[in-house]
Each structure stands twice: as C-alpha cells, then as structure tokens.
Design a protein around this motif. Sequence first.
Motif, mmCIF file in Angstrom:
data_model
loop_
_atom_site.group_PDB
_atom_site.id
_atom_site.type_symbol
_atom_site.label_atom_id
_atom_site.label_comp_id
_atom_site.label_asym_id
_atom_site.label_seq_id
_atom_site.Cartn_x
_atom_site.Cartn_y
_atom_site.Cartn_z
ATOM 1 N N ALA A 198 59.549 -26.922 12.090
ATOM 2 C CA ALA A 198 58.763 -27.634 11.098
ATOM 3 C C ALA A 198 57.492 -26.868 10.804
ATOM 4 N N ILE A 199 56.985 -27.073 9.620
ATOM 5 C CA ILE A 199 55.746 -26.439 9.194
ATOM 6 C C ILE A 199 54.655 -27.508 9.120
ATOM 7 N N VAL A 200 53.509 -27.221 9.724
ATOM 8 C CA VAL A 200 52.377 -28.132 9.697
ATOM 9 C C VAL A 200 51.184 -27.393 9.104
ATOM 10 N N VAL A 201 50.523 -28.007 8.153
ATOM 11 C CA VAL A 201 49.321 -27.424 7.559
ATOM 12 C C VAL A 201 48.120 -27.987 8.292
ATOM 13 N N LEU A 202 47.295 -27.107 8.866
ATOM 14 C CA LEU A 202 46.157 -27.561 9.646
ATOM 15 C C LEU A 202 44.959 -27.868 8.767
ATOM 16 N N GLY A 203 43.997 -28.542 9.372
ATOM 17 C CA GLY A 203 42.819 -29.007 8.635
ATOM 18 C C GLY A 203 41.830 -27.915 8.330
ATOM 19 N N VAL A 204 42.213 -26.942 7.531
ATOM 20 C CA VAL A 204 41.290 -25.892 7.117
ATOM 21 C C VAL A 204 41.130 -25.979 5.609
ATOM 22 N N THR A 205 39.973 -25.639 5.135
ATOM 23 C CA THR A 205 39.712 -25.796 3.712
ATOM 24 C C THR A 205 40.003 -24.538 2.921
ATOM 25 N N ALA A 206 40.012 -23.381 3.595
ATOM 26 C CA ALA A 206 40.237 -22.131 2.871
ATOM 27 C C ALA A 206 41.342 -21.341 3.526
ATOM 28 N N CYS A 207 42.236 -20.814 2.732
ATOM 29 C CA CYS A 207 43.316 -19.978 3.245
ATOM 30 C C CYS A 207 43.091 -18.521 2.874
ATOM 31 N N GLY A 208 41.909 -18.189 2.451
ATOM 32 C CA GLY A 208 41.603 -16.803 2.138
ATOM 33 C C GLY A 208 42.289 -16.308 0.886
ATOM 34 N N THR A 209 42.548 -17.183 -0.059
ATOM 35 C CA THR A 209 43.242 -16.770 -1.275
ATOM 36 C C THR A 209 42.247 -16.525 -2.397
ATOM 37 N N SER A 210 42.663 -15.765 -3.376
ATOM 38 C CA SER A 210 41.809 -15.481 -4.523
ATOM 39 C C SER A 210 42.668 -15.104 -5.713
ATOM 40 N N ASN A 211 42.153 -15.263 -6.898
ATOM 41 C CA ASN A 211 42.897 -14.887 -8.091
ATOM 42 C C ASN A 211 42.904 -13.366 -8.235
ATOM 43 N N ASN A 232 38.805 -22.036 14.923
ATOM 44 C CA ASN A 232 39.518 -20.919 14.294
ATOM 45 C C ASN A 232 41.017 -21.199 14.233
ATOM 46 N N PRO A 233 41.422 -22.312 13.617
ATOM 47 C CA PRO A 233 42.840 -22.660 13.583
ATOM 48 C C PRO A 233 43.593 -21.792 12.583
ATOM 49 N N PRO A 234 44.899 -21.656 12.761
ATOM 50 C CA PRO A 234 45.702 -20.987 11.732
ATOM 51 C C PRO A 234 45.758 -21.894 10.504
ATOM 52 N N ASP A 235 46.144 -21.328 9.374
ATOM 53 C CA ASP A 235 46.297 -22.147 8.172
ATOM 54 C C ASP A 235 47.532 -23.031 8.278
ATOM 55 N N VAL A 236 48.579 -22.468 8.846
ATOM 56 C CA VAL A 236 49.863 -23.163 8.975
ATOM 57 C C VAL A 236 50.409 -22.880 10.361
ATOM 58 N N THR A 237 51.068 -23.860 10.945
ATOM 59 C CA THR A 237 51.656 -23.649 12.263
ATOM 60 C C THR A 237 53.053 -24.245 12.314
ATOM 61 N N ALA A 238 53.908 -23.633 13.117
ATOM 62 C CA ALA A 238 55.158 -24.298 13.461
ATOM 63 C C ALA A 238 54.776 -25.536 14.257
ATOM 64 N N ALA A 239 55.570 -26.573 14.164
ATOM 65 C CA ALA A 239 55.209 -27.833 14.794
ATOM 66 C C ALA A 239 55.134 -27.679 16.308
ATOM 67 N N PRO A 240 54.054 -28.162 16.921
ATOM 68 C CA PRO A 240 53.965 -28.172 18.380
ATOM 69 C C PRO A 240 54.788 -29.330 18.928
ATOM 70 N N GLY A 241 54.674 -29.591 20.223
ATOM 71 C CA GLY A 241 55.354 -30.735 20.805
ATOM 72 C C GLY A 241 54.940 -32.017 20.098
ATOM 73 N N ILE A 242 55.837 -32.992 20.057
ATOM 74 C CA ILE A 242 55.576 -34.209 19.286
ATOM 75 C C ILE A 242 54.321 -34.924 19.762
ATOM 76 N N GLY A 243 54.074 -34.927 21.075
ATOM 77 C CA GLY A 243 52.872 -35.573 21.593
ATOM 78 C C GLY A 243 51.613 -34.901 21.096
ATOM 79 N N THR A 244 51.615 -33.568 21.108
ATOM 80 C CA THR A 244 50.469 -32.804 20.615
ATOM 81 C C THR A 244 50.278 -33.024 19.126
ATOM 82 N N LEU A 245 51.374 -33.035 18.390
ATOM 83 C CA LEU A 245 51.284 -33.220 16.937
ATOM 84 C C LEU A 245 50.709 -34.586 16.588
ATOM 85 N N ILE A 246 51.145 -35.614 17.270
ATOM 86 C CA ILE A 246 50.623 -36.959 17.012
ATOM 87 C C ILE A 246 49.125 -37.005 17.298
#
Length: 339
Positions: free
Chosen positions: A57-70, A129-143
């Motif tokens: 599974a893919i989880v999007v973490l609570g970060v506001t910027a993914c370092g993208t630009s036009n 310093n979280p990643p922008d996206v992570t594979a899902a951790p254990g269900i307990g951690t994810l909750i």
Amino acid sequence: MRPPAGPQFIDKGGTAVIDSLPRGPSWDLRVSAPGCCPGQPEEESMGRLTRILAAMAIVVLGVTACGTSNTAGGKIGGTVHILGTWTGAEKDSFDAVMKPFTDQTGVKISFEATRDLDAILQTKIAAGNPPDVTAAPGIGTLIKLARAGKVVPLDDKLDTTELNANYGADWINLGKIDGKLITLYAWAALKGLVWYDPKAFSAKGYQVPKTWTELMSLQSKIVSDGGKPWCVALESQAASGWPGSDWVKEIVLSQSGTTVYDNWWQGKQKWTSTEIKQAWTTWGQILGSNGANVYGGKQYMVSTTFGDGGQGLFSSPAKCYMFNQGSFITSFFDGYTPK
C-alpha cells in the motif's frame, strides 16, 4: 471475494499448485492447500482478505512540499522521496510501474529501501524529516500515525470517480481508517502457501495432503523416511521473524476464526488466551522438538534469509519437502533454480 472452496490442483510446467492449509496456509511449489485444524470455523468474510493477502500500500505522509516545481514542456519536475521495503526484482517491478509517471511528469523518484520500515519511518517523522510517500507500515503503526495526523487523507486528493471505476469497494474500504481513506493498495501477494516440488514428492510416493490430518501424516512419513518435512527461514534484517509470525497468524485465523484474529491484532485478545496458546502449540507440532522437523534445525531457521529458505526444495536429494511462504517468493526461486 472468497478463497477457493476446496483443493485445486493445477499443473504449471512441472510445478504444482494446491489450495489452503489451515484456512490460511496453502501448499505447493506454485501452490495448493488443504483444510486445517480440528474445530476450524466455517465463517469467511471480506475481513479475511486482509489476513490472507499481504498487500503493498502507498501512504502519503503529512508533508506540505514534495520538492516539485514547474518546468519547461509542462512537466512538473522535482523529486518525490519514497520509503519502502523493495529490493532486487521487486524494486525493478516498482521502477517499471513508475516509469510512465516519471516520463510524463519529469518528477524524479528518490527511493530508500529498508526492512525495518516501521522503526525508520517513525524515526524520520520524529526528526521532522519524513518521506513524501511510504509503503504502508504495520497496521498498528499506521493507525497510530493516522490518528496523530501524521498522514494525509486521500479522499480529496484523488479522482474518486476514477478510483471507484478501477477499484472494488472492498479494496477501497481496506485502506480506510476511521472512515478516511489513508492507504491505496497497489498490489497483493497471497500468503499461507506451502510450496513443494512435485518431482521430489513423486520420487518418494508422497501425496499432496487435503486435510490437516493428512498433513500431519505426511510429516510423520517424511521423518520416518529419514527426511526433513520443512524448510523455515526467519532472517530479514531488522524485521527478522515475520515469516514465523505469518505461520502463527495463519493458524490462529484457521483454528479460531476471524473474530479471535481481529481481537488479537487489535490488542483485545490476550496472548495467554486458550486460542493463542493453541496456535503456538500447533506451530510447535510443525517444527518438532528443537526444530527437529526443519532442515538445519533452529540455527538454520534464525540465520537463513527468508528469500533463501526454499533452496532445500530444489536440492537433489531434497533437503526439505515443504516451505510456507507468500506468492512473491517465486522471484527468489528464480535466483537459485535452473532456467
């Protein structure tokens, strides 16, 4: 969506496929399985899908910027940092899936692989310093992370019309926590499969068991013939031990049903309860005293990488005759079997 109702034998190029061990484990060298343990409940529900499938599974973490630009040409550009567990062939497959996205958007992917995903993820979040996206951790951690507001709900980030058109409702609901879509499942591997080499079975006159009783009889027969019924490999760096926990989880589910299983992972079912003790005792019957039913014994179990655990199936003569692992293990088989 239910697992097969009964044993299904499929010939796939010299390897067979069986259906399901304790309504969790299954059999084969491409797989198959019997019914499980005495007193096995008959109820099945969609909730069971979460146990028999180990889904990426893919989880999007609570970060506001993914370092993208036009950038020129209408491409987005920038870099997305992803934390996951995949290496080797699994990482190659991930890269192949992402290539159309990177080609069209110009976004680069910075991928960090770790088998200790839960610990590394939580450390990064705590350090800011979280990643922008992570594979899902254990269900307990994810909750825990979801309820702490550390992940971004996807309900208003995705085109729900497209999502509903391409995903079944059950898959979408599996990704929800407290009614919010937190996780999007991208692929799944079937767990609880017992792999075997049909040629090795045939040489010894062994028959694929269809019931738990037949499995125990086969195990005893292999031992009396001087062989080792099982290969078991538990080493996985910081995540070592999970193949063993899979065994116990599959047995709990099979022996005691979905209610006990759900109560267990939710912390409501005591580890000292009769049902959980029974599952550990059952796994002990598989392993034998001091790992006597396992090739290499307990030392081999704890020191052998999970991906190498099936090598004994392909030896001549066979070093073991059965190996319980998920469907993804075939990519590891490819690395040490003749083409």
